[in-house]
Design an enzyme around this catalytic site. Sequence first.
Site, PDB file in Angstrom:
ATOM      1  N   GLY A   3       0.627  -1.071   0.193  1.00 21.31           N
ATOM      2  CA  GLY A   3      -0.107   0.467  -0.359  1.00 21.31           C
ATOM      3  C   GLY A   3       1.015   1.272   0.046  1.00 21.31           C
ATOM      4  N   THR A  38       4.299   6.934  -4.948  1.00 19.72           N
ATOM      5  CA  THR A  38       5.256   6.565  -5.075  1.00 19.72           C
ATOM      6  C   THR A  38       5.655   7.767  -6.433  1.00 19.72           C
ATOM      7  OG1 THR A  38       5.183   4.379  -5.061  1.00 19.72           O
ATOM      8  CG2 THR A  38       7.145   4.889  -5.931  1.00 19.72           C
ATOM      9  N   SER A  64      10.057   8.941  -2.743  1.00 21.42           N
ATOM     10  CA  SER A  64      10.083   7.562  -3.835  1.00 21.42           C
ATOM     11  C   SER A  64      11.397   7.790  -4.052  1.00 21.42           C
ATOM     12  CB  SER A  64       9.349   8.118  -4.882  1.00 21.42           C
ATOM     13  OG  SER A  64       9.153   7.135  -5.537  1.00 21.42           O
ATOM     14  N   ARG A  65      11.859   6.922  -4.114  1.00 18.15           N
ATOM     15  CA  ARG A  65      13.602   7.275  -4.410  1.00 18.15           C
ATOM     16  C   ARG A  65      13.484   6.704  -5.944  1.00 18.15           C
ATOM     17  NH1 ARG A  65      14.661   2.618  -0.425  1.00 18.15           N
ATOM     18  NH2 ARG A  65      14.287   3.143   0.878  1.00 18.15           N
ATOM     19  N   LYS A 104       4.164   0.385  -9.943  1.00 21.03           N
ATOM     20  CA  LYS A 104       4.180   1.360  -9.578  1.00 21.03           C
ATOM     21  C   LYS A 104       5.069   1.358  -9.353  1.00 21.03           C
ATOM     22  CE  LYS A 104       5.651   0.867  -4.971  1.00 21.03           C
ATOM     23  NZ  LYS A 104       6.218   2.270  -3.799  1.00 21.03           N
ATOM     24  N   GLU A 129      13.391  -0.297  -6.591  1.00 21.06           N
ATOM     25  CA  GLU A 129      12.684  -1.647  -6.733  1.00 21.06           C
ATOM     26  C   GLU A 129      11.998  -1.813  -8.322  1.00 21.06           C
ATOM     27  OE1 GLU A 129      12.913  -4.428  -5.894  1.00 21.06           O
ATOM     28  OE2 GLU A 129      12.731  -4.343  -3.999  1.00 21.06           O
ATOM     29  N   ASP A 161      -0.478   3.647  -4.203  1.00 22.89           N
ATOM     30  CA  ASP A 161       0.609   3.349  -4.233  1.00 22.89           C
ATOM     31  C   ASP A 161       1.131   3.912  -5.405  1.00 22.89           C
ATOM     32  OD1 ASP A 161       3.165   2.685  -3.201  1.00 22.89           O
ATOM     33  OD2 ASP A 161       3.005   0.603  -2.889  1.00 22.89           O
TER      34      ASP A 161
END
Length: 326
Positions: free
Chosen positions: A129, A241, A247-248, A184, A274, A237
């Site tokens: 989430g 993001t 957010s990376r 996402k 990711e 999400d």
Amino acid sequence: MAVLGAGAWGCALATVLDDAGVAVTLWEPDPGAASRLERTRTHSYLGVQIASSIDVTADLARAVRGRAMLVVATPSAFVRSTVTAAASHADSGAVIVCAAKGLEVGTHLTMDRVIAEAAPGFPVVLLSGPTFARELAHGLPAAAVAAARDNAPALATQKIFSGGRLRVYTTDDVIGVALGGAFKNVVAIAVGVSDGLGFGDNARAALITRGLNEMGRLAVRMGAHPLTISGLAGLGDLVLTCAGDLSRNRQVGLALARGEALGDVLLRLGQVAEGVSTARTGAELATNLGVAMPITTGVAAVLYDNKPPREAVAELLARDFRAERD
Ligand SMILES: NC(=O)c1ccc[n+]([C@@H]2O[C@H](COP(=O)([O-])OP(=O)(O)OC[C@H]3O[C@@H](n4cnc5c(N)ncnc54)[C@H](O)[C@@H]3O)[C@@H](O)[C@H]2O)c1
């Protein structure tokens, strides 16, 4: 309970559980990092104290033995090895809750399937989430979803994680939750690229919406319910993001748009993004299943084939005309 992985997410989840009065052991595989965490009780990225009531160890057997629930919060690349090692020490009825979001490189498997292979017979739940670790660690409110094929482990996860700051819903749509959480991150890289190139709010809204559309098409093809993709683990999400500067994956996109090399960006981040591996694995999965995922494919080309970001965007705009729902 054991939380496996003491990165940003593992530390935040351990803090949530500890605040709810649950006894938590936090496993960090690097003995040096574990003893540093135990000594300093700080996670510099989160900017919070890790309570002294949270037991920190580098000993996996000690962390998992006798625990009712194992929360896997390592990056997805280490889920199989961590769960394989943990299962040999765990009680057979222990619920394995996976908080990692991604696809396994090579096999294209979602995390629930990876865990089912690594720990056959253990009940598996995905917890996903719109939840930035730093916000949750600072006590800000959030919502998540616990996905399991059987209701009992999902309900147990809902009960244990729901407290002052987190509201947890349940679902049996495991594949929908797994794919929403994985893809996402890829769309967030695309949005970061678009924002970094100065393409504006219209382009960002278009990417988020078309990203949701392609995630949904793949998810439904793999058996998910369409509403899951517009739920917390999908749209929720995705919005977080793509728009949130914590957010990376979005940061990776912004840096690529500035012309930075991927290796340099990842080194500077120092934490997992990711979407970088999911872009390639996801593009392969989509090709195997014959599902068109032009945003995912475009991100993979920018990341791995040195395609200039502007060219990838131009290609998205120049695709054949089609109906919106196709
Ligand atoms: N950070 C967030 O806000 C957030 C929120 C929700 C979900 N997630 C997901 O949680 C997962 C972990 O993210 P993170 O932000 O904590 O990443 P991170 O980069 O902070 O995690 C680093 C941690 O991974 C573990 N690790 C490193 N190498 C390992 C190995 N070889 N074997 C086992 N464990 C190893 C270690 O405990 C290390 O501290 C990712 O899948 C991410 O998508 C993160």
